[in-house]
Enzyme design. Structure first.
Site, PDB file in Angstrom:
ATOM      1  N   LYS A   1       0.841  -1.200   0.000  1.00  0.00           N
ATOM      2  CA  LYS A   1       0.000   0.000   0.000  1.00  0.00           C
ATOM      3  C   LYS A   1       0.876   1.249   0.000  1.00  0.00           C
ATOM      4  O   LYS A   1       1.922   1.276   0.656  1.00  0.00           O
ATOM      5  CB  LYS A   1      -0.921  -0.026   1.233  1.00  0.00           C
ATOM      6  CG  LYS A   1      -1.996   1.050   1.241  1.00  0.00           C
ATOM      7  CD  LYS A   1      -2.904   0.900   2.469  1.00  0.00           C
ATOM      8  CE  LYS A   1      -4.011   1.949   2.492  1.00  0.00           C
ATOM      9  NZ  LYS A   1      -4.868   1.820   3.691  1.00  0.00           N
TER      10      LYS A   1
ATOM     11  N   SER B   1      -9.758   1.840   2.736  1.00  0.00           N
ATOM     12  CA  SER B   1      -8.875   2.596   1.876  1.00  0.00           C
ATOM     13  C   SER B   1      -7.831   1.738   1.155  1.00  0.00           C
ATOM     14  O   SER B   1      -7.228   2.211   0.198  1.00  0.00           O
ATOM     15  CB  SER B   1      -8.152   3.657   2.705  1.00  0.00           C
ATOM     16  OG  SER B   1      -7.282   3.043   3.635  1.00  0.00           O
TER      17      SER B   1
ATOM     18  N   SER C   1      -9.992  -0.479   6.859  1.00  0.00           N
ATOM     19  CA  SER C   1      -9.352  -0.255   5.557  1.00  0.00           C
ATOM     20  C   SER C   1      -8.674  -1.477   4.945  1.00  0.00           C
ATOM     21  O   SER C   1      -8.324  -1.470   3.776  1.00  0.00           O
ATOM     22  CB  SER C   1      -8.329   0.881   5.654  1.00  0.00           C
ATOM     23  OG  SER C   1      -9.004   2.116   5.606  1.00  0.00           O
TER      24      SER C   1
END
Lengths: 479, 477
Positions: A74, A149, A173
């Site tokens: 990420k 996210s 997330s």
């Protein structure tokens, strides 16, 4: 679609080299990224270098569980020298000068990084559509969001653009995008994985965790990245040496808490059905379902957003255009420099949350908002404690709905926030929760079930998720 | 003015702690260095970097608290103080709001005033900005970022500029004794914010106060307070009201100037620092720290006065700094002639260490004890003893070696005394007659001649003894 465990076998038997494997994933990532937009940065050259080194290590007989395994990371986790943007204009060209501890630990294993994945700007959102680089898409239906996210990480795993990925979870997330993309995601117990090098959103809630094709893969990655870190005082030595060690143990006689508030209004019927079916599966395997209550759940979203935004307003204050990141041009004074850099560098959602958090901490409002939210958090901890005194794990839906269309919800922040109802308490309490696919709706969109346990019982949630996965037939993404 | 008003002063003193590394990372905390050489991801606020507390800094702060009779909070927490400034890379300072390490201490002044300490808390320093007006640039040096500071906050118990200066001096003296701060104001190791207001004599209610920020010398503290006393008195006497505001002191002009008023005050939006765990102590932890505290000036001074019978003034000087008092103690432990040691120490050592500001005495207490002893036992003349000390300071060497090399050793050569004195009296028979006739001061002349002629061979005492007997003999002849 192969698990890490399968790839490990192939690499160790020399059926495939890490370089070949890495190339395959890179090629697929390249060809699909236009459509899925899972990656912000694909680092082909670095990945192939790392794969080459991994092959040497394998040839020398020194392979560790993740040696040569191509992973995605990420884009809020720092890799030295690799652009790390947080999907923000603010850090569009930012290259960290150090590695996150999780990255250091994966380096020790010789893992390969294919690139940095798309996300909501500064991890603020549940759709990944607030990304400055355009939102990633759901591999099951590219008109839909992958969740957020960590949407890029989940989409990359679902679309087989990597073997597994690192995400981060502040209020769901990792789990919610895993649910939306039909993959397995684990938010470890707070403190299990060092946050050093994870660009902070809300420090007391953030946790790095794996997104993968199986719960066992999540355990393999957690084995690599967990542990006390001298750079992060909140990290802990959990005393667990192998998070996959409970896999295969029977769930017979185990008690599964089903909090009634998680199955009430606002949860889609199809989601409810699937999750109940998962519960039924455990019951059929000898576990006992226990109805419990978390009466405070109605305050979960509001108290979560107060605390998360309060911390974020402080954590994101360092982006002032002075040291790194976006700087406005021709500012006449420091005040102007910082105001304009922040106004121009941050997106709408980030600014909304900074304002909300600043307001909540302001003199005269602190007691009414921040303090009260902290009290709610304490209450959650109490209520969960009493659940885990009676029960082994807790089973809930991961999200109230399946992945929605890219143009839905986005303009209604309150509706977006409310959709976090199923995930935020795990962060507020700090317990481990895994989400694994448990069904598909009439449109073929994945549904996730969440399994939580008490602090530092990450191995237990992996055990339960694995038990379910072994009998569940997954439908691959259509892409 | 002081006939109309009482001055009410509270201080916030910042002292930099002498830890090797910074308070929230492992960078060197040393003063100076090339710009941005003592920095790392944490103290420059890199995205994703985290603070980690330096327990040595915590220990130092607690040590200071114990020395000033504070209570130590068994559960202490850190908080973030949020504000934007280019010298603050994280845009928040990690400090302590509700649960500081130390609370409720006190410091006694020579005026009898007891200054209550509200708290001592631990926090991090900010960086340093240099403004380059020529190029229109501001340059940031982050070496000082995250250097540990303690903030010592008093109640408004201080009544004058002189008391304020004494308070700060005393803080510095104690912190130095504890080894937790070097107390070098010129390097910014100690800085004070002064809160000052006036109230009419007899009034209970305090007036509005002004806060004068960042005073970094004793002189600035006293001048700023005196200026404020006059400024505020003038305002009140002319019927105005003093505004609550933050001011700064302009050293060149000798006056304070407004920085910001109440309306523009910062809202620091304090909240608990989530990256740092709470600090907890057991009674045992605290006693362990207490055990590392050396005897402090007050205790030492009392001992010097009561046990060593040294005057209060001398005791004050001898305890002014720990290294001085330690040296003195070590010397009298070897040679317990307290007053004699003190006398030579005060005249010969104090003067030189003050001149050099080196805080180092280049010889050992053993050596010094030997010199005092040599003077006391007349092994060397007192003046020569002083020269031996001077030599040890300037050139080094051991007392006995120096005495030998310089021919200072007094040898009692009785034959030489007899020869010299008898010859002198024979030669100066006329003078001797005059002495017998009543000219008393002629004895002094004989003494002078003999001492000079017998230098290094006899002590004045034995010369005097022989001379007296010799004269007596001749008189009776």
């Amino acid at each position: 679609m192969k698990t890490i465990k399968e790839l490990r076998g192939m690499l160790d038997k020399k059926e495939v080299s890490s370089v070949e494997l890495t190339k395959e994933y890179l090629d697929r990532a390249d060809s699909l990224n236009g459509e899925v937009n899972a990656y912000i940065t694909i680092s082909r050259d670095e990945a192939l270098d790392e794969a080459e080194r991994a092959d040497k290590k394998i040839a020398e007989g020194g392979a560790l569980p993740l040696t040569g395994i191509p992973l995605a990371v990420k884009d809020n986790i720092c890799i030295e020298g690799v652009r790390t943007t947080c999907a923000s204009k603010m850090l569009e060209n930012f290259k960290p000068i150090y590695n996150a501890t999780a990255i250091e630990k994966l380096n020790e294993q010789g893992a390969v990084y294919l690139g940095k994945t798309n996300m909501d700007e500064f991890a603020m959102g549940g759709s990944s559509q607030t990304s400055y680089f355009g939102g990633p898409k759901n591999p099951y239906d590219t008109e839909r969001v992958p969740g957020g996210s960590s949407g890029g990480s989940a989409a990359a795993v679902a679309a087989d653009m990597c073997a597994a990925a690192l995400g981060s979870d502040t209020g769901g997330s990792i789990r919610q995008p895993s649910s939306f993309c039909g993959v397995t995601g684990l938010k470890p117990t707070y403190g299990t994985v060092s946050r050093y090098g994870l660009i902070a959103f809300a420090s007391s809630l953030d946790q790095i965790g794996p997104i993968a094709n199986s719960a066992e893969d999540c355990g393999i990655i957690l084995n690599a990245i967990a542990g006390r870190d001298r750079h992060d005082q909140t990290s802990r030595d959990t005393g667990v040496s192998d998070y996959t060690s409970l896999i295969g143990e029977s769930v017979k006689g185990k008690k599964i808490a089903m909090p009634k508030e998680f199955f009430g209004e606002g949860i889609d019927d199809e989601v409810k059905e699937s999750v109940f079916a998962a519960a039924k599966f455990f019951e059929e395997n000898g576990a006992e379902l226990v109805e419990v209550s978390i009466p405070t759940l109605k305050y979960a979203v509001s108290s979560y957003y107060l605390l998360a935004c309060a911390e974020a307003s402080s954590n994101l204050a360092r982006y002032d255009g002075v040291k790194y990141g976006y700087r406005t041009e021709d500012a006449e004074s420091f005040d102007e420099l910082i105001k304009r850099s922040r106004y121009e560098g941050f997106g709408r959602e980030v600014k909304r949350r900074i304002l909300l958090g600043t307001y909540a901490l302001s003199s005269g409002y602190y007691d009414a908002y921040y303090k009260k939210a902290m009290a709610v958090r304490q209450q959650f901890i109490k209520e969960h404690k009493s659940i885990f005194e009676k029960c082994d794990v807790m089973l809930t839906p991961t999200a109230p709905t399946v992945a929605y269309k890219c143009d839905e919800n986005i303009d209604d922040p309150v509706k977006m926030y409310l959709a976090d109802i199923c995930t935020v308490t795990s962060n507020m309490v700090g317990i481990p929760t895994v989400s694994t696919p448990c069904g598909y709706d009439k449109n073929g969109m994945p549904i996730g079930v969440s399994i939580s346990a008490n602090h530092f019982e990450d191995a237990k949630v992996i055990q339960f998720a694995d038990c379910f996965e072994k009998q569940f037939s997954k439908q691959a993404a259509r892409i | 003015m002081s006939e109309i008003f009482d001055t009410v002063i509270g201080l916030e003193v910042h002292a930099e702690l002498l830890t090797n590394s910074k308070v929230f990372c492992t960078c060197s905390a040393e003063f100076g260095g090339d710009p941005n050489t003592h920095i790392c991801p944490a103290c420059t606020g890199q995205p994703g970097a985290l603070p980690v507390i330096n327990h040595r800094a915590v220990e130092f702060a607690v040590k200071a608290g114990l020395a000033f009779d504070c209570e130590i909070n068994r559960y202490s927490r850190f908080d973030r103080k949020n504000y934007f400034y280019p010298d603050l890379p994280k845009a928040y300072q990690i400090s302590q709001l509700d649960l500081p390490l130390c609370i409720n201490g006190k410091v006694e002044l020579s005026t009898g005033t007891v200054v209550r300490l509200n708290r001592i808390h631990l926090e991090e320093d900010a960086g340093k900005l240099t403004h380059d007006d020529y190029n229109g640039e501001s340059l940031a040096d982050y070496n000082r970022c995250s250097v540990p500071l303690i903030e010592i906050v008093t109640e408004p118990d201080i009544k004058s500029a002189e008391e304020a200066a004494e308070f700060v001096a005393k803080l510095g003296q104690y912190l130095k004794y504890l080894g937790v701060c070097d107390a070098k104001m010129q390097e910014g190791s100690i800085r004070a914010d002064v809160n000052i207001s006036l109230k009419r004599k007899g009034d209970e209610k305090l007036g509005e106060r002004a806060e004068i920020k960042n005073l970094n010398s004793m002189k600035a503290i006293t001048r700023a307070i005196k200026f404020e006393e006059e400024r505020q008195a003038e305002i009140i006497l002319s019927g105005g009201t003093v505004e609550q505001e933050t001011r700064r002191f302009d050293d060149n002009q000798g006056r304070t100037k407004p920085m910001r008023n109440k309306e523009n005050a910062n809202d620091y939006r304090y909240f608990p620092e989530p990256d740092i765990l709470a600090v907890t102590f057991t009674d045992e932890d605290i006693e362990k720290i207490r055990a590392t505290i050396p005897a402090l000036p007050k205790e030492r001074k009392e001992k010097y006065i009561n046990e060593y019978k040294i005057s209060e003034n001398d005791a004050e000087v001898l305890t002014s700094e720990k290294y001085i008092s330690d040296f003195f103690d070590d010397t009298v432990a070897i040679y317990p002639e307290y007053k004699n040691v003190a006398n030579l120490f005060l005249t010969e050592i104090m003067r030189r260490v003050k001149e050099t500001e080196s805080e180092e005495i280049p010889f050992s207490p053993e050596d010094f004890a030997e010199v005092v002893k040599m003077a006391d036992k007349n092994t060397v003349n007192r003046n020569d003893a002083k020269d031996i000390i001077r030599t040890m300071f300037e050139e080094g060497g051991k007392p006995m070696e120096i005495a030998k090399a310089k021919n200072y050793l007094v040898v009692e050569d009785n034959a030489a005394i007899a020869d010299f004195v008898e010859a002198m009296l024979d030669e100066k028979a006329e003078l001797l007659e005059q002495y017998f006739a009543g000219k008393q001061n002629i004895f002094g002349f004989f003494m002078g001649q003999a001492t000079k002629g017998l230098q290094g061979k006899a002590t004045p005492r034995s010369i005097k003894e022989y001379l007296e007997t010799a004269i007596e003999k001749r008189k009776n002849k």
